[in-house]
Write an enzyme that holds these catalytic residues in place. Structure first.
Site, PDB file in Angstrom:
ATOM      1  N   ARG A 131     -11.803   3.060   6.068  1.00 24.63           N
ATOM      2  CA  ARG A 131     -12.713   1.918   5.864  1.00 24.63           C
ATOM      3  C   ARG A 131     -14.194   2.331   5.977  1.00 24.63           C
ATOM      4  O   ARG A 131     -15.028   1.568   6.489  1.00 24.63           O
ATOM      5  CB  ARG A 131     -12.444   0.795   6.871  1.00 24.63           C
ATOM      6  N   SER A 168      -8.893  -8.558   6.699  1.00 28.17           N
ATOM      7  CA  SER A 168      -8.887  -8.110   8.092  1.00 28.17           C
ATOM      8  C   SER A 168     -10.311  -8.196   8.624  1.00 28.17           C
ATOM      9  O   SER A 168     -11.221  -7.632   8.017  1.00 28.17           O
ATOM     10  CB  SER A 168      -8.455  -6.646   8.188  1.00 28.17           C
ATOM     11  N   GLU A 201     -14.891  -5.300  10.633  1.00 23.50           N
ATOM     12  CA  GLU A 201     -14.871  -4.562   9.366  1.00 23.50           C
ATOM     13  C   GLU A 201     -15.952  -5.071   8.396  1.00 23.50           C
ATOM     14  O   GLU A 201     -16.589  -4.267   7.713  1.00 23.50           O
ATOM     15  CB  GLU A 201     -13.472  -4.693   8.749  1.00 23.50           C
TER      16      GLU A 201
HETATM   17  N1  EPU Z   1       0.899  -7.585  13.896  1.00 27.70           N
HETATM   18  C1  EPU Z   1       1.221  -8.435  14.920  1.00 27.70           C
HETATM   19  N2  EPU Z   1       0.600  -9.647  14.964  1.00 27.70           N
HETATM   20  C2  EPU Z   1      -0.298 -10.025  14.023  1.00 27.70           C
HETATM   21  C3  EPU Z   1      -0.649  -9.149  12.989  1.00 27.70           C
HETATM   22  C4  EPU Z   1      -0.016  -7.923  12.940  1.00 27.70           C
HETATM   23  O1  EPU Z   1       2.034  -8.128  15.770  1.00 27.70           O
HETATM   24  O2  EPU Z   1      -0.805 -11.150  14.129  1.00 27.70           O
HETATM   25  C5  EPU Z   1       1.604  -6.308  13.784  1.00 27.70           C
HETATM   26  C6  EPU Z   1       2.565  -6.346  12.606  1.00 27.70           C
HETATM   27  O3  EPU Z   1       3.815  -6.869  12.948  1.00 27.70           O
HETATM   28  C7  EPU Z   1       2.649  -4.903  12.199  1.00 27.70           C
HETATM   29  C8  EPU Z   1       1.296  -4.344  12.587  1.00 27.70           C
HETATM   30  O4  EPU Z   1       0.692  -5.266  13.483  1.00 27.70           O
HETATM   31  O5  EPU Z   1       3.651  -4.249  12.939  1.00 27.70           O
HETATM   32  C9  EPU Z   1       0.397  -4.065  11.396  1.00 27.70           C
HETATM   33  O6  EPU Z   1       0.205  -5.264  10.641  1.00 27.70           O
HETATM   34  P1  EPU Z   1       0.044  -5.252   9.037  1.00 27.70           P
HETATM   35  O7  EPU Z   1       1.123  -4.438   8.415  1.00 27.70           O
HETATM   36  O8  EPU Z   1      -0.143  -6.654   8.610  1.00 27.70           O
HETATM   37  O9  EPU Z   1      -1.256  -4.380   8.783  1.00 27.70           O
HETATM   38  P2  EPU Z   1      -2.661  -4.321   9.492  1.00 27.70           P
HETATM   39  O10 EPU Z   1      -2.792  -3.005  10.166  1.00 27.70           O
HETATM   40  O11 EPU Z   1      -2.844  -5.543  10.332  1.00 27.70           O
HETATM   41  C10 EPU Z   1      -3.852  -3.187   7.477  1.00 27.70           C
HETATM   42  C11 EPU Z   1      -5.123  -3.402   6.689  1.00 27.70           C
HETATM   43  C12 EPU Z   1      -4.948  -4.504   5.673  1.00 27.70           C
HETATM   44  C13 EPU Z   1      -3.798  -4.117   4.728  1.00 27.70           C
HETATM   45  C14 EPU Z   1      -2.537  -3.912   5.577  1.00 27.70           C
HETATM   46  C15 EPU Z   1      -1.386  -3.417   4.753  1.00 27.70           C
HETATM   47  C16 EPU Z   1      -6.946  -2.790   8.187  1.00 27.70           C
HETATM   48  C17 EPU Z   1      -8.068  -3.272   9.031  1.00 27.70           C
HETATM   49  N3  EPU Z   1      -6.195  -3.743   7.594  1.00 27.70           N
HETATM   50  O12 EPU Z   1      -3.624  -4.374   8.234  1.00 27.70           O
HETATM   51  O13 EPU Z   1      -6.123  -4.584   4.900  1.00 27.70           O
HETATM   52  O14 EPU Z   1      -3.574  -5.121   3.755  1.00 27.70           O
HETATM   53  O15 EPU Z   1      -2.782  -2.909   6.592  1.00 27.70           O
HETATM   54  O16 EPU Z   1      -1.610  -2.092   4.415  1.00 27.70           O
HETATM   55  O17 EPU Z   1      -6.769  -1.580   8.060  1.00 27.70           O
HETATM   56  C18 EPU Z   1      -8.227  -5.655   4.805  1.00 27.70           C
HETATM   57  O18 EPU Z   1      -8.735  -4.562   5.073  1.00 27.70           O
HETATM   58  O19 EPU Z   1      -8.932  -6.678   4.588  1.00 27.70           O
HETATM   59  C19 EPU Z   1      -6.778  -5.786   4.762  1.00 27.70           C
HETATM   60  C20 EPU Z   1      -6.163  -6.940   4.600  1.00 27.70           C
END
Ligand code: EPU
Length: 337
Positions: A164, A237, A333
């Site tokens: 990012r 995010s 972010e």
């Molecule tokens: N989780 C929770 N509770 C929540 C949210 C997430 O327990 O409320 C857990 C999920 O169960 C999962 C883990 O956290 O095990 C990761 O969650 P998720 O797969 O939704 O991905 P993320 O790390 O929260 C990142 C990116 C997203 C991208 C997704 C999918 C960042 C800051 N965010 O989110 O990007 O779509 O992975 O690859 O790196 C963005 O940057 O705007 C964005 C949406």
């Protein structure tokens, strides 16, 4: 090129924050840009570059000049036996560009389907999702020096990409306007199915493994988890996933075995900020007109009528709670003007 005064930007930022620009202009072509650079009346104003407004927190009053990058166009510019080279103008909508590449058989961007924003903004924060980042297929960027109007080509390496982050968010911030981006997409299909629920979603929909279907699966997953900015204001995010040394990750895992971690570069580890925020009880919780989304605690949402001040108040509380509970710093972010 036309200059407008007191322009309401509440529909130009996906968080839907109340915001107004003292001065505003749109760039549709290179002549607009050169006219702007030569325009004496705006020389001493602070310039703010606006793409799709999906990664920004705008103040109520923006002093200076807001420049909306609105140049359009996408084309195959070259090919060799291994790659397609596809160029898109900065003002193209990112997902429309991704869908266009897939319709033409130029695959490689399918995991990045449905990310809001423009092509020109994509390299700035090295957008990423489902195991793929823009840096993985970006070939070069044409930037325009905002002082001189000169074009400068940045290779992938010169963009200094990391999670990012890029040169354009660091040393290059405010110095260059990204005018177009060229991608190098492999002719040999390489699918990225390893991340999250992609395989599960393909199976659920009974779809074969191919780039078009990965795009469909990603769209279905994103739509089910992330709020549509047209319906509920948000900037995706709101926090980056923090990166910690492996010793800290191990300590945390002893205390919190359910902690979600991913390997990062240099032997470090990324922690799922959404999980940390969720554990602090913020999922679905409101503070004034803003809150953390009920289905993804990492997404800050505007329930209506919020200002930047409301956003920062909530962000500060969430950061403090995560720090108190886990001893981990999380960082916003979106870019703050
Ligand atoms: N989780 C929770 N509770 C929540 C949210 C997430 O327990 O409320 C857990 C999920 O169960 C999962 C883990 O956290 O095990 C990761 O969650 P998720 O797969 O939704 O991905 P993320 O790390 O929260 C990142 C990116 C997203 C991208 C997704 C999918 C960042 C800051 N965010 O989110 O990007 O779509 O992975 O690859 O790196 C963005 O940057 O705007 C964005 C949406």
């Amino acid at each position: 090129m036309q200059l407008h005064t007191n322009v309401d930007l509440s529909s130009y930022n996906t968080l839907g924050l109340r915001s107004s620009a003292n001065l505003y202009t749109e760039l549709h072509n290179i002549i607009d840009l050169h006219n702007l650079i030569q325009n004496e009346s705006v020389k001493n104003e602070k310039w703010h570059i606006l793409g799709g407004g999906s990664n920004l927190v705008l103040p109520e009053q923006i002093k200076g000049l807001v420049i909306k990058v609105a140049n359009k166009g996408r084309e195959l510019i070259q090919e060799d036996s291994d790659y397609w080279y596809v160029k898109a103008q900065a003002g193209e909508v990112w997902d429309e560009f991704v869908q266009w590449t897939l319709q033409h058989g130029y695959h490689g961007l399918e995991n990045l389907s449905l990310i809001p924003g423009t092509v020109g903004a994509a390299p700035i924060q090295n957008i990423g999702a489902y195991g793929v980042e823009v840096k993985d297929s970006l070939f070069e960027v044409t930037g325009i020096d905002l002082k001189t109007g000169e074009l400068k080509t940045f290779s992938n390496e010169e963009c200094k990409f990391s999670y990012r982050d890029s040169f354009f968010k660091q040393e290059g911030a405010g110095k260059y306007l990204i005018w177009d981006v060229t991608f190098r997409l492999p002719k040999k299909v390489k699918l990225h199915l390893e991340y999250g629920d992609i395989q599960k979603e393909l199976d659920r929909q009974g779809l074969d493994e191919n780039p078009e279907n990965i795009s469909k699966a990603v769209i279905a997953i994103r739509t089910s988890k992330l709020p549509d900015p047209k319906k509920i204001g948000n900037a995706g995010s709101f926090f980056k996933n923090p990166i910690v040394p492996s010793s800290q990750k191990d300590e945390l895992l002893k205390q919190y075995p359910a902690l979600v971690t991913f390997p990062a570069t240099d032997g470090k580890h990324k922690l799922a900020a959404g999980w940390l925020i969720d554990q602090c009880g913020w999922k679905g919780k409101k503070l004034g007109p803003v809150g953390m989304y009920e289905k993804q605690a990492l997404v800050l949402v505007n329930h209506g009528g919020a200002s930047a001040e409301d956003v920062w108040k909530l962000a500060t509380e969430v950061c403090a709670d995560v720090k108190n509970r886990f001893g981990v710093d999380i960082e916003p972010e979106p870019i703050r003007w």
